[in-house]
Design an enzyme around this catalytic site. Structure first.
Site, PDB file in Angstrom:
ATOM      1  N   GLU A  39       0.850  -1.205   0.000  1.00  0.00           N
ATOM      2  CA  GLU A  39       0.000   0.000   0.000  1.00  0.00           C
ATOM      3  C   GLU A  39       0.891   1.263   0.000  1.00  0.00           C
ATOM      4  O   GLU A  39       1.949   1.277   0.641  1.00  0.00           O
ATOM      5  CB  GLU A  39      -0.847  -0.038   1.288  1.00  0.00           C
ATOM      6  CG  GLU A  39      -1.764   1.122   1.514  1.00  0.00           C
ATOM      7  CD  GLU A  39      -2.532   0.979   2.858  1.00  0.00           C
ATOM      8  OE1 GLU A  39      -2.206   0.083   3.667  1.00  0.00           O
ATOM      9  OE2 GLU A  39      -3.459   1.775   3.079  1.00  0.00           O
ATOM     10  N   LYS A 110      -9.291   2.510  -2.249  1.00  0.00           N
ATOM     11  CA  LYS A 110      -9.588   1.860  -0.960  1.00  0.00           C
ATOM     12  C   LYS A 110     -10.953   2.300  -0.413  1.00  0.00           C
ATOM     13  O   LYS A 110     -11.182   3.499  -0.201  1.00  0.00           O
ATOM     14  CB  LYS A 110      -8.479   2.209   0.032  1.00  0.00           C
ATOM     15  CG  LYS A 110      -8.554   1.474   1.368  1.00  0.00           C
ATOM     16  CD  LYS A 110      -7.329   1.841   2.226  1.00  0.00           C
ATOM     17  CE  LYS A 110      -7.227   1.055   3.511  1.00  0.00           C
ATOM     18  NZ  LYS A 110      -6.000   1.366   4.266  1.00  0.00           N
ATOM     19  N   CYS A 143      -5.305  -3.141   2.362  1.00  0.00           N
ATOM     20  CA  CYS A 143      -5.133  -3.229   3.808  1.00  0.00           C
ATOM     21  C   CYS A 143      -6.430  -3.413   4.591  1.00  0.00           C
ATOM     22  O   CYS A 143      -7.034  -4.461   4.556  1.00  0.00           O
ATOM     23  CB  CYS A 143      -4.325  -2.031   4.295  1.00  0.00           C
ATOM     24  SG  CYS A 143      -3.428  -2.438   5.817  1.00  0.00           S
TER      25      CYS A 143
HETATM   26  C1  ACM Z   1      -4.248   0.067   7.023  1.00  0.00           C
HETATM   27  O1  ACM Z   1      -5.337  -0.008   6.455  1.00  0.00           O
HETATM   28  N1  ACM Z   1      -3.207   0.614   6.421  1.00  0.00           N
HETATM   29  C2  ACM Z   1      -4.058  -0.468   8.375  1.00  0.00           C
END
Ligand code: ACM
Length: 267
Positions: A39, A110, A143
């Site tokens: 990420e 995301k 993530c």
């Molecule tokens: C995250 O979503 N970077 C913990």
């Protein structure tokens, strides 16, 4: 199919240095079909103000980092999913891009933002989408999406074979949970985590590596160390991810009872 992860510790706001590190690590393997990179691999993670994001974020496609990833994908004749700090006008997204030898393929923004990310990023406005990579059905999450089983399930019900999961994990649960995500959906999951201690002003986070590939039968096919720069590529068998039978009489999708799950889709 050859799939795997690349693990490293991005340096905050150092886009050129980060792509150089990625390039150096990739040069140590011959080839792959799909490689997943952590990420926010271009930018680092611990932001304290939007001006910092503005320094490193890029429009997708066409920006510096994506063009460099495309060069690497061409060199290795493989596909790459990488986390990236994206901008659209004056709005920022925590995104992943998919690139291949033919160039930019697609992106995912995301959907579930973690903690202070909510101060800087807009939550993803797209769908859970499946991308075709040489016949392999690839889904992308980032993530914290891991803690919502509905995210992986949505992709699995759309036919996902392999989950490309770029992470900057600071909690220690995800690597265990992804074994469950793999078995309950009978999919391969590639979690590519970053390493290192990142400090910016009063904020410090410790990212603990242990990137991994998990299989439809709940095995870890590969796992990285906690603080190492690594790339690992494994062979996977798509017949396994396409067989949703867990016993002679249990098909994990056909046995679902959606009429009992109304509460899952209540707002
Ligand atoms: C995250 O979503 N970077 C913990």
């Amino acid at each position: 199919m050859k799939v795997g992860f690349l693990q490293f510790g991005p340096n905050l706001l150092q886009v050129e240095e980060n792509i150089d590190t990625i390039s150096k690590i990739i040069s140590s393997v011959k080839n792959f079909d799909l490689l997943v990179i952590p990420e926010l691999a271009n930018s680092g993670y611990v932001f304290t103000k939007k001006e910092e994001l503005a320094q490193v974020a890029e429009e997708i496609p066409g920006g510096y980092f994506v063009e460099k990833l495309v060069e690497l994908a061409k060199q290795k004749d493989g596909y790459i999913v990488s986390g990236i700090c994206e901008k659209q006008g004056d709005v920022f997204f925590n995104s992943s891009v998919l690139v291949g030898p033919e160039g930019y393929v697609g992106k995912y923004r995301k959907i579930h933002l973690f903690d202070r990310e909510k101060l800087f990023f807009q939550p993803g406005d797209g769908d859970f989408e499946i991308f075709d990579v040489r016949g392999m059905k690839v889904g992308i999450l980032i993530c914290w999406d891991w803690i919502f089983p509905e995210a992986t399930r949505s992709l699995a019900l759309k036919g996902m074979d392999v989950l490309a999961h770029s992470t900057n994990l600071v909690l220690s649960y995800c690597q265990t949970v992804m074994i469950a995500r793999s078995i309950e959906n009978r999919i391969y999951a590639i979690t590519s985590n970053r390493t290192g201690l990142e400090k910016n002003g009063e904020f410090t986070l410790h990212f603990k590596g242990q990137s991994q590939v998990t299989s439809p039968d709940a095995k870890r096919l590969a796992q990285a160390g906690e603080d190492t720069e690594e790339i690992q590529i494994v062979d996977i068998d798509l017949e396994k991810s396409r067989n949703k039978w867990l016993s002679d009489n249990n098909h994990i999708f056909e046995d679902r009872r959606p009429e009992k799950y109304n509460t899952l889709i209540e707002e």
